[in-house]
Scaffold this motif. Structure first.
Motif, mmCIF file in Angstrom:
data_model
loop_
_atom_site.group_PDB
_atom_site.id
_atom_site.type_symbol
_atom_site.label_atom_id
_atom_site.label_comp_id
_atom_site.label_asym_id
_atom_site.label_seq_id
_atom_site.Cartn_x
_atom_site.Cartn_y
_atom_site.Cartn_z
ATOM 1 N N ASP A 1 1.541 -6.813 -5.176
ATOM 2 C CA ASP A 1 2.000 -5.794 -6.263
ATOM 3 C C ASP A 1 1.488 -5.971 -7.533
ATOM 4 O O ASP A 1 1.263 -5.067 -8.274
ATOM 5 N N ALA B 1 -3.981 -1.062 -1.246
ATOM 6 C CA ALA B 1 -3.106 -2.324 -0.606
ATOM 7 C C ALA B 1 -3.953 -2.854 0.706
ATOM 8 O O ALA B 1 -4.128 -4.238 0.577
ATOM 9 N N PRO B 2 -4.446 -2.042 1.523
ATOM 10 C CA PRO B 2 -5.138 -2.731 2.597
ATOM 11 C C PRO B 2 -6.385 -3.699 2.263
ATOM 12 O O PRO B 2 -6.573 -4.635 2.721
ATOM 13 N N THR C 1 -3.499 0.264 -11.228
ATOM 14 C CA THR C 1 -2.991 1.796 -11.734
ATOM 15 C C THR C 1 -3.443 1.817 -12.933
ATOM 16 O O THR C 1 -3.308 3.054 -13.309
ATOM 17 N N GLY D 1 2.925 4.108 -5.682
ATOM 18 C CA GLY D 1 2.989 4.405 -4.130
ATOM 19 C C GLY D 1 1.761 5.082 -3.748
ATOM 20 O O GLY D 1 1.100 4.555 -2.754
ATOM 21 N N VAL D 2 1.066 5.791 -4.513
ATOM 22 C CA VAL D 2 -0.420 6.265 -4.211
ATOM 23 C C VAL D 2 -1.163 5.249 -4.137
ATOM 24 O O VAL D 2 -2.155 4.904 -3.212
ATOM 25 N N LYS E 1 -0.691 2.099 -3.726
ATOM 26 C CA LYS E 1 -0.399 1.301 -2.788
ATOM 27 C C LYS E 1 -0.956 1.615 -1.413
ATOM 28 O O LYS E 1 -1.574 1.088 -0.738
ATOM 29 N N ARG E 2 -0.698 2.805 -1.088
ATOM 30 C CA ARG E 2 -1.446 3.460 0.027
ATOM 31 C C ARG E 2 -2.878 3.509 0.068
ATOM 32 O O ARG E 2 -3.327 3.091 0.975
ATOM 33 N N MET E 3 -3.647 3.533 -1.035
ATOM 34 C CA MET E 3 -4.883 3.725 -1.060
ATOM 35 C C MET E 3 -5.444 2.358 -0.923
ATOM 36 O O MET E 3 -6.706 2.013 -0.510
#
Length: 77
Positions: A29, A59-60, A36, A52-53, A55-57
């Motif tokens: 985080d 985080a992996p 960001t 959120g965007v 994190k989705r893009m």
């Protein structure tokens, strides 16, 4: 964090590392918040990416980046 070392044979050694999930989530985080502010994503102004965007893009790949750092830190502990 903890680690255990098992000697399998003369050549192989097994290293098991345990890192708490809340520690990993906190680090991811924190890095996402920094990301960001600097990342350029199509459809958003630079530095204005919703969390959120991001994190989705991203985080992996951040989880993959953390494996060597956290495993080394746990091994030393």
């Amino acid at each position: 964090m903890s680690s255990t070392v098992n000697k399998i044979n003369e050549v192989l050694i097994e290293l098991k590392v345990t890192v708490p999930a809340d520690k990993i989530k906190g680090i991811v985080d924190e890095r996402l918040k920094k990301l960001t502010k600097t990342a350029k994503v199509r459809g958003f102004r630079k530095g204005k990416i919703p969390f959120g965007v991001a994190k989705r893009m991203f985080a992996p790949s951040l989880y993959i980046e953390l494996v060597p750092d956290l495993s080394y830190e746990a091994f030393l502990a």
